[in-house]
Every structure is written in C-alpha cells, then in structure tokens.
Design a protein around this motif. Structure first.
Motif, mmCIF file in Angstrom:
data_model
loop_
_atom_site.group_PDB
_atom_site.id
_atom_site.type_symbol
_atom_site.label_atom_id
_atom_site.label_comp_id
_atom_site.label_asym_id
_atom_site.label_seq_id
_atom_site.Cartn_x
_atom_site.Cartn_y
_atom_site.Cartn_z
ATOM 1 N N ASP A 22 0.825 -1.208 0.000
ATOM 2 C CA ASP A 22 0.000 0.000 0.000
ATOM 3 C C ASP A 22 0.860 1.260 0.000
ATOM 4 O OD1 ASP A 22 0.991 -0.310 2.528
ATOM 5 O OD2 ASP A 22 -0.887 0.156 3.555
ATOM 6 N N ARG A 23 2.180 1.063 0.055
ATOM 7 C CA ARG A 23 3.166 2.146 -0.053
ATOM 8 C C ARG A 23 2.998 3.208 1.035
ATOM 9 N NH1 ARG A 23 1.868 4.749 -4.140
ATOM 10 N NH2 ARG A 23 -0.032 3.616 -4.704
ATOM 11 N N SER A 24 2.642 2.734 2.208
ATOM 12 C CA SER A 24 2.517 3.604 3.376
ATOM 13 C C SER A 24 3.601 3.219 4.380
ATOM 14 C CB SER A 24 1.128 3.448 3.995
ATOM 15 O OG SER A 24 1.020 4.205 5.174
ATOM 16 N N TYR A 25 4.452 4.176 4.722
ATOM 17 C CA TYR A 25 5.612 3.879 5.562
ATOM 18 C C TYR A 25 5.659 4.835 6.761
ATOM 19 C CZ TYR A 25 6.958 1.756 1.112
ATOM 20 O OH TYR A 25 6.962 1.033 -0.053
ATOM 21 N N LYS A 26 6.082 4.278 7.890
ATOM 22 C CA LYS A 26 6.303 5.078 9.093
ATOM 23 C C LYS A 26 7.757 4.877 9.528
ATOM 24 C CE LYS A 26 1.644 4.410 9.233
ATOM 25 N NZ LYS A 26 0.900 3.446 8.364
ATOM 26 N N HIS A 27 8.448 5.984 9.726
ATOM 27 C CA HIS A 27 9.871 5.943 10.085
ATOM 28 C C HIS A 27 10.077 6.627 11.433
ATOM 29 C CE1 HIS A 27 10.691 5.215 5.704
ATOM 30 N NE2 HIS A 27 9.703 6.065 5.558
ATOM 31 N N PHE A 28 10.804 5.962 12.306
ATOM 32 C CA PHE A 28 11.145 6.539 13.597
ATOM 33 C C PHE A 28 12.662 6.552 13.732
ATOM 34 C CE2 PHE A 28 6.935 4.799 13.879
ATOM 35 C CZ PHE A 28 6.219 5.694 14.667
ATOM 36 N N PHE A 29 13.244 7.738 13.779
ATOM 37 C CA PHE A 29 14.690 7.892 13.945
ATOM 38 C C PHE A 29 14.950 8.281 15.399
ATOM 39 C CE2 PHE A 29 13.941 8.424 9.481
ATOM 40 C CZ PHE A 29 15.063 7.909 8.845
ATOM 41 N N ILE A 30 15.699 7.448 16.111
ATOM 42 C CA ILE A 30 15.993 7.700 17.521
ATOM 43 C C ILE A 30 17.328 8.444 17.580
ATOM 44 C CG2 ILE A 30 16.123 6.691 19.807
ATOM 45 C CD1 ILE A 30 13.517 6.089 18.179
ATOM 46 N N ALA A 31 17.260 9.756 17.800
ATOM 47 C CA ALA A 31 18.421 10.622 17.633
ATOM 48 C C ALA A 31 19.669 10.178 18.413
ATOM 49 C CB ALA A 31 18.052 12.063 17.981
ATOM 50 N N PRO A 32 19.572 9.887 19.732
ATOM 51 C CA PRO A 32 20.795 9.499 20.458
ATOM 52 C C PRO A 32 21.436 8.228 19.903
ATOM 53 C CG PRO A 32 19.029 10.076 21.974
ATOM 54 C CD PRO A 32 18.405 9.969 20.622
ATOM 55 N N THR A 33 20.612 7.256 19.495
ATOM 56 C CA THR A 33 21.137 6.008 18.943
ATOM 57 C C THR A 33 21.686 6.233 17.540
ATOM 58 O OG1 THR A 33 19.349 4.918 20.160
ATOM 59 C CG2 THR A 33 20.650 3.550 18.682
ATOM 60 N N CYS A 34 21.027 7.065 16.753
ATOM 61 C CA CYS A 34 21.534 7.387 15.418
ATOM 62 C C CYS A 34 22.908 8.052 15.506
ATOM 63 C CB CYS A 34 20.562 8.316 14.687
ATOM 64 S SG CYS A 34 19.058 7.527 14.076
ATOM 65 N N ALA A 35 23.073 8.942 16.476
ATOM 66 C CA ALA A 35 24.342 9.647 16.636
ATOM 67 C C ALA A 35 25.481 8.695 16.979
ATOM 68 C CB ALA A 35 24.209 10.720 17.717
ATOM 69 N N LYS A 36 25.153 7.549 17.586
ATOM 70 C CA LYS A 36 26.173 6.576 17.980
ATOM 71 C C LYS A 36 26.385 5.486 16.942
ATOM 72 C CE LYS A 36 25.286 7.087 22.943
ATOM 73 N NZ LYS A 36 24.801 6.393 24.183
ATOM 74 N N MET A 37 25.309 5.056 16.266
ATOM 75 C CA MET A 37 25.387 3.836 15.468
ATOM 76 C C MET A 37 25.344 4.033 13.954
ATOM 77 S SD MET A 37 22.939 1.348 17.803
ATOM 78 C CE MET A 37 23.150 -0.018 16.649
ATOM 79 N N ILE A 38 24.820 5.162 13.476
ATOM 80 C CA ILE A 38 24.737 5.381 12.033
ATOM 81 C C ILE A 38 26.139 5.476 11.434
ATOM 82 C CG2 ILE A 38 24.057 7.062 10.269
ATOM 83 C CD1 ILE A 38 21.690 5.580 11.208
ATOM 84 N N LYS A 39 26.374 4.772 10.331
ATOM 85 C CA LYS A 39 27.701 4.766 9.720
ATOM 86 C C LYS A 39 27.921 5.926 8.755
ATOM 87 C CE LYS A 39 28.355 -0.235 10.167
ATOM 88 N NZ LYS A 39 28.631 -1.507 9.456
ATOM 89 N N ASP A 40 26.853 6.337 8.067
ATOM 90 C CA ASP A 40 26.975 7.461 7.146
ATOM 91 C C ASP A 40 27.363 8.725 7.931
ATOM 92 O OD1 ASP A 40 25.816 9.937 5.733
ATOM 93 O OD2 ASP A 40 25.694 8.419 4.161
ATOM 94 N N LYS A 41 28.499 9.307 7.587
ATOM 95 C CA LYS A 41 29.047 10.407 8.376
ATOM 96 C C LYS A 41 28.140 11.643 8.372
ATOM 97 C CE LYS A 41 33.915 9.085 8.003
ATOM 98 N NZ LYS A 41 35.274 9.497 7.563
ATOM 99 N N GLU A 42 27.544 11.938 7.217
ATOM 100 C CA GLU A 42 26.718 13.142 7.150
ATOM 101 C C GLU A 42 25.423 12.968 7.947
ATOM 102 O OE1 GLU A 42 25.595 16.571 3.945
ATOM 103 O OE2 GLU A 42 25.578 14.496 3.246
ATOM 104 N N VAL A 43 24.818 11.796 7.836
ATOM 105 C CA VAL A 43 23.606 11.532 8.602
ATOM 106 C C VAL A 43 23.927 11.533 10.094
ATOM 107 C CG1 VAL A 43 21.741 9.900 9.046
ATOM 108 C CG2 VAL A 43 22.587 10.218 6.711
ATOM 109 N N LYS A 44 25.035 10.883 10.436
ATOM 110 C CA LYS A 44 25.468 10.825 11.837
ATOM 111 C C LYS A 44 25.687 12.234 12.386
ATOM 112 C CE LYS A 44 29.303 8.981 14.630
ATOM 113 N NZ LYS A 44 28.541 8.071 15.521
ATOM 114 N N SER A 45 26.318 13.103 11.570
ATOM 115 C CA SER A 45 26.613 14.461 12.030
ATOM 116 C C SER A 45 25.338 15.272 12.251
ATOM 117 C CB SER A 45 27.514 15.184 11.025
ATOM 118 O OG SER A 45 26.811 15.482 9.826
ATOM 119 N N PHE A 46 24.288 14.986 11.481
ATOM 120 C CA PHE A 46 23.021 15.682 11.681
ATOM 121 C C PHE A 46 22.453 15.371 13.064
ATOM 122 C CE2 PHE A 46 18.359 15.243 11.661
ATOM 123 C CZ PHE A 46 18.008 16.580 11.527
ATOM 124 N N PHE A 47 22.455 14.100 13.435
ATOM 125 C CA PHE A 47 21.912 13.726 14.739
ATOM 126 C C PHE A 47 22.816 14.204 15.870
ATOM 127 C CE2 PHE A 47 19.644 10.774 11.946
ATOM 128 C CZ PHE A 47 18.352 11.018 12.382
#
Length: 289
Positions: free
Chosen positions: A160-185
C-alpha cells in the motif's frame, strides 16, 4: 483520572529562557527552519530516506480538516512531490501515542490527496517521519521503519506504499555509519556543527531566533500552553471544541483573542481551524462557571 499539574524542570523555565536555549531540536525552531529553507528540508529527506528528490513543494497550509465534525490536525513539515508525500515531525519526549499518531497522520495525508480528485491507485507513496530525541522502542535500533506485512508468512507485503519511520536521535548519533547523517543527529543533540550542512542549519537557527515576529509567536504559544497546563486542562485545550472540555477551550480562545492574539496564532496554538476560531470569537465573552 486526576491530571498531573506539576511542571517539570524544563517546563519551569520561562518562555524567554526556553527561547534562549532553543536549538533545532525544538519543535518550533525545527518547523520554522525547514519550512523557510526548502533546500535544507529536501537535503534532510534525501539523507534520512536515501532517496533523490527532483522537485518538491512544502505545503502552504499544514492544517488538514478531516471532516467538518472531526478533529483537524497540524502537520509540522508537510512535503509533496509527484510520487511521494512526507510529514516530518520532531518529538522531544515519548508521549506513548506516537505509533497511533503516525497512523492518523498517514491517513490524513491520504485523505488530503484524494480530496484533490485522485483515484486510489494514484495515491503517492506516504512517509511519516518522527525524529525522536528519546527512545520509544526497546530493540536498541537507530531507525525503525514500518510497512504493512502479512502476519501468516511474514513475507508478503501489502504494497500500500505507506511507511512510518522513527529515527531515535541518540542512537543514530552513535550507530549510524553514514558520516553526514550521523553528524546531523550529533548536531541535534549537541548543537555543534561539524559539516557544511549542519553549519548551514546552525546559521538558520540563529537567524530564526533573531526574528522578532517568530520570537513573539513562540512566547505567545508558550504562555498559552503553560497556562493550560497550570489549569489542569491541557488535553481539553489541545483537542479544542471536539472534547468534553469544550467550554474551557472556547473560553481560552476568546480570552486569547481579547488579549490581542491573532486568529491564525490561536488556531495553531489550540489546534483548531481558523474557521472554528472565527466562529468562537465573533460571540461576546461570557462568564464561565
């Protein structure tokens, strides 16, 4: 059930103190920055969802009227492109109803699109995005993406092409590998810019806080919310004239209008439509018991 009327340490701050401390993680600042800098908003969407957007528009009116007798909703940053629509919300605390709110927002966007005369098969992909400053799930993941899946085989998608996304900022800042995305959080949490994009965001935040009109809007909204909380009827104010707290909400709208608040500001503060506020304030203020 008796409502809690004790203010937290954050809520005990004056509106002026909260404004001075506000960063991009503040809902009001985030809303102003993203709406008035579409390029920054587009870049954020492209980073978070790993997509490319050719052309998009940020809706001029964020309030969606579901029905004349139903609750209206205000989407923080409502973005449209040809094949996809997005709502981006920043959430400071876990209010325990974000999944249900994501469901409601997704449905509201579908109804908004269908109101323009499109058929079901023409509905664009729908993305509701919550950027959360606290964890709301216990799996320890930085990102949670949900879509409808068959429970019997755990493989067949409803598509149905309906998506829900939850980004948990403290965890993203620690675990995201993409440097630019990580730097945003990291910027959301520390307010320290380390990339060109976050440096731009830092400048936009500073510009927003120098805007005297926006500062006045923020102060007014904060005082209204603080007064509502102090009076123990924040739920009645938030849901406006569609709850059992109708008299209190009507009285609040009339008092705010009498004190010089604009129709637009009252509507946004109390999550009503401007038409509802206009209907209320055209009547003389009467004494409520």
């Amino acid at each position: 059930m008796k409502k809690n009327t004790e203010l937290t340490a954050e809520q005990e701050l004056t509106p002026e103190q909260k404004w001075e401390r506000a960063t991009l993680a503040n809902n009001f600042i985030f809303y102003k920055v993203m709406r008035h800098h579409p390029d920054a908003c587009q870049h954020l969407l492209e980073m978070l969802l790993n997509i490319k957007i050719e052309k998009m528009t940020i809706a001029n009116e964020e309030v969606i009227d579901i029905d004349i007798d139903a609750k209206s909703i205000r989407l923080d940053v409502y973005v449209k492109e040809t094949e996809r629509v997005y709502d981006i919300e920043i959430q400071v605390s876990d209010t325990k109803e974000l999944p249900e709110r994501a469901r409601f927002y997704s449905s509201a966007m579908d109804l908004d699109i269908l109101a323009d005369g499109q058929d079901y098969e023409e509905l664009p992909d729908s993305h509701v995005i919550f950027i959360c400053m606290e964890k709301i799930f216990d799996a320890g993941l930085p990102v949670y993406t949900f879509e409808n899946l068959c429970l019997e085989d755990r493989k067949t998608k409803l598509n149905d092409r309906s998506y829900k996304h939850f980004f948990i900022a403290p965890t993203c800042a620690k675990m995201i590998k993409d440097k630019e995305v990580k730097s945003f959080f990291e910027f959301l949490i520390s307010n320290k810019a380390q990339t060109g994009y976050t440096a731009d965001l830092s400048k936009y935040v500073a510009d927003a806080k120098r805007n005297t009109q926006w500062r006045l809007q923020y102060m007014t909204v904060e005082r209204l919310e603080r007064a509502a909380f102090r009076n123990g009827h924040e739920q009645g104010v938030a849901e406006g004239i569609v709850t059992g707290e109708q008299k209190k909400a009507v009285k609040a709208a009339k008092n705010f209008y009498a004190n010089g608040a604009s129709i637009e500001l009252i509507a946004k503060s109390l999550e009503m439509t401007e038409e509802q506020v206009q209907e209320i304030v055209k009547e003389p203020v009467t004494q409520q018991n």
